[in-house]
Write an enzyme that holds these catalytic residues in place. Structure first.
Site, mmCIF file in Angstrom:
data_model
loop_
_atom_site.group_PDB
_atom_site.id
_atom_site.type_symbol
_atom_site.label_atom_id
_atom_site.label_comp_id
_atom_site.label_asym_id
_atom_site.label_seq_id
_atom_site.Cartn_x
_atom_site.Cartn_y
_atom_site.Cartn_z
ATOM 1 N N CYS A 56 2.454 3.222 -1.275
ATOM 2 C CA CYS A 56 1.404 2.870 -0.304
ATOM 3 C C CYS A 56 1.989 2.283 0.976
ATOM 4 O O CYS A 56 1.340 2.317 2.013
ATOM 5 C CB CYS A 56 0.409 1.898 -0.935
ATOM 6 S SG CYS A 56 1.174 0.435 -1.637
ATOM 7 N N ASP A 80 5.066 0.406 -5.750
ATOM 8 C CA ASP A 80 4.534 -0.529 -4.753
ATOM 9 C C ASP A 80 5.467 -1.745 -4.773
ATOM 10 O O ASP A 80 6.296 -1.878 -5.690
ATOM 11 C CB ASP A 80 3.094 -0.916 -5.164
ATOM 12 C CG ASP A 80 2.429 -1.910 -4.211
ATOM 13 O OD1 ASP A 80 2.874 -2.032 -3.050
ATOM 14 O OD2 ASP A 80 1.458 -2.571 -4.639
ATOM 15 N N ARG A 136 -4.067 7.886 5.523
ATOM 16 C CA ARG A 136 -4.951 6.695 5.508
ATOM 17 C C ARG A 136 -6.007 6.817 6.600
ATOM 18 O O ARG A 136 -7.167 6.486 6.414
ATOM 19 C CB ARG A 136 -4.141 5.410 5.736
ATOM 20 C CG ARG A 136 -3.127 5.056 4.661
ATOM 21 C CD ARG A 136 -3.755 4.791 3.323
ATOM 22 N NE ARG A 136 -4.846 3.839 3.377
ATOM 23 C CZ ARG A 136 -4.719 2.505 3.574
ATOM 24 N NH1 ARG A 136 -3.526 1.966 3.677
ATOM 25 N NH2 ARG A 136 -5.779 1.717 3.630
ATOM 26 N N ARG A 147 -10.526 -7.204 4.291
ATOM 27 C CA ARG A 147 -9.296 -7.325 3.486
ATOM 28 C C ARG A 147 -9.100 -8.795 3.167
ATOM 29 O O ARG A 147 -9.092 -9.635 4.066
ATOM 30 C CB ARG A 147 -8.074 -6.802 4.246
ATOM 31 C CG ARG A 147 -6.759 -7.226 3.578
ATOM 32 C CD ARG A 147 -5.524 -6.609 4.185
ATOM 33 N NE ARG A 147 -5.415 -5.200 3.819
ATOM 34 C CZ ARG A 147 -4.284 -4.496 3.901
ATOM 35 N NH1 ARG A 147 -3.170 -5.057 4.344
ATOM 36 N NH2 ARG A 147 -4.260 -3.225 3.554
ATOM 37 N N HIS A 170 -7.693 -1.465 -4.131
ATOM 38 C CA HIS A 170 -7.374 -0.941 -2.794
ATOM 39 C C HIS A 170 -7.966 0.467 -2.685
ATOM 40 O O HIS A 170 -7.243 1.465 -2.635
ATOM 41 C CB HIS A 170 -5.848 -0.926 -2.615
ATOM 42 C CG HIS A 170 -5.403 -0.786 -1.187
ATOM 43 N ND1 HIS A 170 -6.270 -0.808 -0.115
ATOM 44 C CD2 HIS A 170 -4.156 -0.630 -0.647
ATOM 45 C CE1 HIS A 170 -5.578 -0.669 1.017
ATOM 46 N NE2 HIS A 170 -4.305 -0.566 0.717
ATOM 47 N N GLN A 202 -7.029 3.283 0.016
ATOM 48 C CA GLN A 202 -5.712 3.872 -0.237
ATOM 49 C C GLN A 202 -5.824 5.025 -1.239
ATOM 50 O O GLN A 202 -5.064 6.014 -1.161
ATOM 51 C CB GLN A 202 -4.768 2.779 -0.774
ATOM 52 C CG GLN A 202 -3.369 3.240 -1.092
ATOM 53 C CD GLN A 202 -2.475 3.360 0.128
ATOM 54 O OE1 GLN A 202 -2.424 2.470 0.958
ATOM 55 N NE2 GLN A 202 -1.759 4.461 0.241
HETATM 56 N N1 NVA Z 1 0.238 -4.633 -3.705
HETATM 57 C C1 NVA Z 1 0.428 -4.715 -2.269
HETATM 58 C C2 NVA Z 1 -0.203 -3.554 -1.594
HETATM 59 C C3 NVA Z 1 0.025 -3.492 -0.113
HETATM 60 C C4 NVA Z 1 -0.649 -2.313 0.535
HETATM 61 C C5 NVA Z 1 -0.132 -6.029 -1.765
HETATM 62 O O1 NVA Z 1 -1.239 -6.399 -2.179
HETATM 63 O O2 NVA Z 1 0.543 -6.692 -0.987
HETATM 64 N N1 CP Z 2 -0.835 0.511 2.498
HETATM 65 C C1 CP Z 2 -1.425 -0.440 3.216
HETATM 66 O O1 CP Z 2 -2.536 -0.919 2.915
HETATM 67 O O2 CP Z 2 -0.704 -0.855 4.304
HETATM 68 P P1 CP Z 2 -1.035 -2.075 5.256
HETATM 69 O O3 CP Z 2 -0.866 -3.343 4.446
HETATM 70 O O4 CP Z 2 -0.053 -1.965 6.376
HETATM 71 O O5 CP Z 2 -2.457 -1.967 5.724
#
Ligand code: NVA
Ligand code: CP
Length: 329
Positions: free
Chosen positions: A271, A230, A316, A107, A134, A137
């Site tokens: 998400c 989101d 998930r 990540r 992502h 997800q």
């Molecule tokens: N768009 C958000 C998704 C989190 C799961 C981020 O990148 O922070």
């Molecule tokens: N939805 C998601 O990716 O959550 P986290 O950031 O908690 O992993």
């Protein structure tokens, strides 16, 4: 369906058949777990590295629980817990970790980083979220829709909010691949990039999907089966964008009005994490500064019967299990 040895970097890399296979496998693995069937032999003896350059609750826990259930071992590297980027390049890190681990989750920020990692690691690499995409997800989200409605084809899926970022991009691609009706309903500054929209429209010609971009909430949400949103400001974005985001995206908040246009049995998805109340540090700070009690979704909708966000969060884990099992097992 042979996915062994494949990376899982972005949805564009997968055919509709492969995506459907992962959704079905996720449902099957969930069912096995609910029935108490041991999965401990599935990845027995495998070692998995989890690299997180951004924070996480769901993704990290899903990889860890999924690995443990299937008999694998994990090493978690937190945002400050490795040399990556600071003292060692992605290519060098990949070549080291690829010698020790059977699979690597990453990540981070740019999609190019996870693509580079995959290029050099010589073991499957799974994208646990980048700025652009992502994909894990997506399997959970589509699995949740399938579980709820029994089908994906013909589902009208409306995404409200910042549709240019990881979630908007990935959802548009996934809906295009799976023959769904995707609508980005937001301020036009937040529409996905034109090149990706065109690519999705081309995919849609093959699958029967439709791709619509609109600034009109009533038209966008009309007869929706799913309304998704989101956070308005994503991880890694600077704090000074909040004011403009709130101004630009407030008309696209998911609330009772948006749902009044949708089908009677429409569901709410997110998400997570979500700003639906004041029980977070950032939620409280934003309230103190801008006087609002929630952002992308009202607490009323988040807590309503329509909301399937916690099924989605649980999924998930089952879907990450499927991704690891299919590529490593
Ligand atoms: N768009 C958000 C998704 C989190 C799961 C981020 O990148 O922070
Ligand atoms: N939805 C998601 O990716 O959550 P986290 O950031 O908690 O992993």
């Amino acid at each position: 369906m042979v996915l062994k040895g494949r990376n899982f970097l972005k949805m564009l890399d997968f055919t509709p058949e492969e995506i459907n296979y992962l959704i079905e496998l996720s449902l099957q693995l969930k069912d096995e777990k609910k029935r108490g069937i041991s999965q401990a032999s599935y990845l027995s003896g495998k070692n998995i590295a989890l690299i997180f350059e951004k924070t996480s609750t769901r993704t990290r826990c899903s990889f860890e629980v999924a690995a443990h259930d299937m008999g694998a071992h994990v090493t978690y590297l937190d945002p400050s817990g490795s040399q990556i980027g600071k003292k060692e390049s992605i290519a060098d890190t990949a070549r080291v970790l690829g010698r020790m681990y059977d699979g690597i989750e990453y990540r981070g920020f740019e999609q190019t980083k996870v693509e580079d990692l995959a290029k050099y690691a010589q073991v499957p690499v799974w994208n646990g979220l980048t700025n652009e995409s992502h994909p894990t997800q997506m399997i959970a989200d589509m699995m949740s829709i399938k579980e709820h409605f029994g089908t994906l084809s013909g589902i009208k899926f409306v995404y409200m909010g910042d549709a240019r970022y990881n979630m908007g991009n990935s959802l548009m691609v996934t809906c295009a691949k799976l023959g769904m009706d995707f609508v980005a309903c937001t301020n036009k500054e937040y529409f996905p990039e034109e090149a990706l929209v065109n690519e999705c429209k081309n995919i849609a010609k093959e699958t029967g999907a439709t791709i619509t971009l609109t600034e009109d909430v009533a038209a966008g949400c009309k007869d929706a089966d799913v309304i998704y949103t989101d956070v308005w400001v994503s991880m890694g974005e600077p704090d000074d964008v909040w004011e403009k985001r709130i101004k630009d995206l407030s008309p696209y908040q998911v609330n009772a009005k948006a749902f009044s246009y949708a089908k009677e049995n429409a569901v709410f998805m997110h998400c997570l994490p979500a700003f639906h109340d004041l029980n977070t540090t950032i939620g409280q700070q934003i309230h103190d500064k801008f006087g609002i009690d929630c952002m992308e979704v009202t607490d009323e909708i988040f807590e309503s019967e329509r909301s399937i966000v916690f099924d989605e969060a649980e999924n998930r884990m089952h879907s990450i299990k499927a991704v690891m099992y299919a590529t490593l097992g």
